[in-house]
Motif scaffolding. Structure first.
Motif, PDB file in Angstrom:
ATOM      1  N   SER A  51      -5.974   3.320   1.253  1.00  0.00           N
ATOM      2  CA  SER A  51      -4.809   3.457   0.365  1.00  0.00           C
ATOM      3  C   SER A  51      -5.016   3.844  -1.160  1.00  0.00           C
ATOM      4  O   SER A  51      -5.791   3.380  -1.687  1.00  0.00           O
ATOM      5  CB  SER A  51      -3.980   2.387   0.417  1.00  0.00           C
ATOM      6  OG  SER A  51      -2.521   2.351  -0.240  1.00  0.00           O
ATOM      7  N   ASN A  52      -4.178   4.872  -1.435  1.00  0.00           N
ATOM      8  CA  ASN A  52      -4.540   5.337  -3.032  1.00  0.00           C
ATOM      9  C   ASN A  52      -3.660   4.375  -3.938  1.00  0.00           C
ATOM     10  O   ASN A  52      -3.997   4.124  -5.134  1.00  0.00           O
ATOM     11  CB  ASN A  52      -3.885   6.520  -3.044  1.00  0.00           C
ATOM     12  CG  ASN A  52      -4.018   7.092  -4.507  1.00  0.00           C
ATOM     13  OD1 ASN A  52      -5.141   7.402  -5.099  1.00  0.00           O
ATOM     14  ND2 ASN A  52      -2.939   7.676  -5.213  1.00  0.00           N
ATOM     15  N   TYR A  53      -2.547   3.857  -3.485  1.00  0.00           N
ATOM     16  CA  TYR A  53      -1.633   2.885  -4.136  1.00  0.00           C
ATOM     17  C   TYR A  53      -1.715   1.331  -3.590  1.00  0.00           C
ATOM     18  O   TYR A  53      -1.806   1.233  -2.340  1.00  0.00           O
ATOM     19  CB  TYR A  53      -0.030   3.353  -4.174  1.00  0.00           C
ATOM     20  CG  TYR A  53       0.911   2.541  -4.495  1.00  0.00           C
ATOM     21  CD1 TYR A  53       1.237   2.080  -5.899  1.00  0.00           C
ATOM     22  CD2 TYR A  53       1.355   1.408  -3.589  1.00  0.00           C
ATOM     23  CE1 TYR A  53       2.204   1.433  -6.329  1.00  0.00           C
ATOM     24  CE2 TYR A  53       2.304   0.444  -4.185  1.00  0.00           C
ATOM     25  CZ  TYR A  53       2.795   0.393  -5.519  1.00  0.00           C
ATOM     26  OH  TYR A  53       3.830  -0.356  -5.850  1.00  0.00           O
ATOM     27  N   ARG A  54      -2.004   0.646  -4.533  1.00  0.00           N
ATOM     28  CA  ARG A  54      -2.058  -0.979  -4.191  1.00  0.00           C
ATOM     29  C   ARG A  54      -1.393  -1.799  -5.330  1.00  0.00           C
ATOM     30  O   ARG A  54      -1.659  -1.647  -6.357  1.00  0.00           O
ATOM     31  CB  ARG A  54      -3.849  -1.548  -3.918  1.00  0.00           C
ATOM     32  CG  ARG A  54      -4.422  -0.682  -3.104  1.00  0.00           C
ATOM     33  CD  ARG A  54      -6.028  -0.957  -2.890  1.00  0.00           C
ATOM     34  NE  ARG A  54      -6.671  -0.340  -2.212  1.00  0.00           N
ATOM     35  CZ  ARG A  54      -7.362   0.685  -2.856  1.00  0.00           C
ATOM     36  NH1 ARG A  54      -7.734   0.722  -4.115  1.00  0.00           N
ATOM     37  NH2 ARG A  54      -8.405   1.222  -1.951  1.00  0.00           N
TER      38      ARG A  54
ATOM     39  N   LEU B 160       1.008  -1.094  -0.093  1.00  0.00           N
ATOM     40  CA  LEU B 160       0.055   0.064   0.033  1.00  0.00           C
ATOM     41  C   LEU B 160       0.746   1.337  -0.071  1.00  0.00           C
ATOM     42  O   LEU B 160       2.035   1.082  -0.123  1.00  0.00           O
ATOM     43  CB  LEU B 160      -0.850  -0.007   1.098  1.00  0.00           C
ATOM     44  CG  LEU B 160      -1.825  -1.229   1.253  1.00  0.00           C
ATOM     45  CD1 LEU B 160      -2.586  -1.088   2.574  1.00  0.00           C
ATOM     46  CD2 LEU B 160      -2.644  -1.598   0.252  1.00  0.00           C
ATOM     47  N   ASP B 161       0.340   2.442   0.146  1.00  0.00           N
ATOM     48  CA  ASP B 161       0.914   3.838   0.278  1.00  0.00           C
ATOM     49  C   ASP B 161       2.246   3.543   1.242  1.00  0.00           C
ATOM     50  O   ASP B 161       3.309   4.040   0.568  1.00  0.00           O
ATOM     51  CB  ASP B 161       0.107   4.911   0.735  1.00  0.00           C
ATOM     52  CG  ASP B 161      -1.071   5.236  -0.203  1.00  0.00           C
ATOM     53  OD1 ASP B 161      -0.811   4.973  -1.323  1.00  0.00           O
ATOM     54  OD2 ASP B 161      -2.233   5.703   0.424  1.00  0.00           O
ATOM     55  N   SER B 162       2.126   3.064   2.181  1.00  0.00           N
ATOM     56  CA  SER B 162       3.394   2.850   3.234  1.00  0.00           C
ATOM     57  C   SER B 162       3.148   1.826   4.101  1.00  0.00           C
ATOM     58  O   SER B 162       3.286   1.857   5.214  1.00  0.00           O
ATOM     59  CB  SER B 162       3.554   4.217   3.894  1.00  0.00           C
ATOM     60  OG  SER B 162       2.423   4.444   4.810  1.00  0.00           O
ATOM     61  N   HIS B 163       3.005   0.545   3.359  1.00  0.00           N
ATOM     62  CA  HIS B 163       2.370  -0.553   4.133  1.00  0.00           C
ATOM     63  C   HIS B 163       2.421  -1.670   3.326  1.00  0.00           C
ATOM     64  O   HIS B 163       2.469  -1.754   2.237  1.00  0.00           O
ATOM     65  CB  HIS B 163       1.022  -0.173   4.863  1.00  0.00           C
ATOM     66  CG  HIS B 163       0.488  -1.313   5.908  1.00  0.00           C
ATOM     67  ND1 HIS B 163       1.350  -1.440   7.084  1.00  0.00           N
ATOM     68  CD2 HIS B 163      -0.449  -2.064   6.088  1.00  0.00           C
ATOM     69  CE1 HIS B 163       0.692  -2.329   7.653  1.00  0.00           C
ATOM     70  NE2 HIS B 163      -0.397  -2.619   7.238  1.00  0.00           N
TER      71      HIS B 163
ATOM     72  N   VAL C  20      -7.458   0.420   6.350  1.00  0.00           N
ATOM     73  CA  VAL C  20      -5.884   0.722   5.959  1.00  0.00           C
ATOM     74  C   VAL C  20      -5.967   0.467   4.602  1.00  0.00           C
ATOM     75  O   VAL C  20      -5.441   1.315   3.671  1.00  0.00           O
ATOM     76  CB  VAL C  20      -4.761   0.031   6.754  1.00  0.00           C
ATOM     77  CG1 VAL C  20      -3.739   0.345   5.922  1.00  0.00           C
ATOM     78  CG2 VAL C  20      -4.837   0.625   8.196  1.00  0.00           C
TER      79      VAL C  20
END
Length: 257
Positions: free
Chosen positions: A228-231, A186-189, A224
């Protein structure tokens, strides 16, 4: 005239608010759940004893299947053994993950087993995979960006990268991609996604959001993942190369940039 103008202005504001609410509904929902967690929720307890038993049992099965694979006299037999190994991993990996439930999260956490201190998201993923018999470089893997963690196991053309995709559309795409144990960045995950044959999706991760521990969430609870915007996703257990390398004890060299 002024009254008409005022009403028209209020109508425009109302329409704008409704549009903004619909556009940002996932993030609003996520923020609401963060600020007002559901009542009666409690953290489970880490289970290191069961974790050790499961890990040892899985390792014994891996070695037996690996020997059968090496001794198989036909490609058909080897394919059947790989299918058995996949089933074994898809049953065992979620059980190992759930032994960590309740283990506290910390950005710098490096716990190597359930309840033995705090654990960051990358170290949770790396530890579970190592204790499931994957010959990974534990700390280097844990410290990578999520796409590198995923790329350590599968090539980029087998990943799906989605930016700004509607949450429900994303879930539908994951579900249609088939059953298995996925890594999702994810964004930072970084986390696990478990997709069952019944279409259930579980999001299992060491969460840097409330309740700040390792948790197992349904698609509805996974705020979460939702926000998230990114995946980026990849199905570990659908890859024959990953299964074969796990079965034979091959090393997984950490992908770095």
């Amino acid at each position: 005239m002024r009254r008409i103008f005022t009403r028209f202005t209020l109508l425009l504001l109302l329409v704008g608010a409704c549009y903004a609410g619909w556009t940002w509904r996932d993030r609003i929902f996520s923020l609401t759940e963060t600020l007002f967690p559901p009542p009666g929720s409690s953290e489970p307890t880490p289970d290191p004893e069961t974790y050790t038993v499961l890990s040892d049992d899985l390792e014994a099965h891996r070695k037996r299947l690996g020997q059968r694979y090496l001794q198989a006299s036909s490609e058909t037999a080897r394919i059947e053994i790989l299918a058995q190994a996949r089933d074994l991993l898809e049953m065992s990996l979620p059980r190992l993950m759930r032994c960590w439930l309740g283990t506290p999260w910390d950005f710098n956490g490096t716990a190597h087993e359930p309840g033995a201190g705090k654990v960051a998201c990358g170290y949770f993923v790396s530890s579970v995979l190592q204790d499931a018999g994957f010959r990974v470089e534990w700390a280097p893997l844990a410290q990578q960006a999520s796409q590198n963690i995923l790329g350590t196991f599968i090539p980029s053309d087998k990943m799906k990268i989605r930016v700004g995709m509607d949450y429900h559309q994303f879930l539908s795409e994951v579900e249609s991609s088939g059953t298995g144990v996925y890594i999702v960045g994810l964004d930072s995950h970084v986390a696990f996604l478990v997709v069952t044959s019944g279409g259930e999706i579980r999001f299992i991760h060491s969460s840097g959001a409330s309740p700040y521990c390792v948790i197992d969430e349904s698609r509805e609870e996974a705020r979460v993942l939702r926000s998230s915007n990114y995946r980026v996703t990849g199905n570990l257990t659908a890859s024959k190369d990953v299964i074969r390398n796990w079965l034979l004890g091959e090393k997984f060299k950490t992908l770095t940039l």
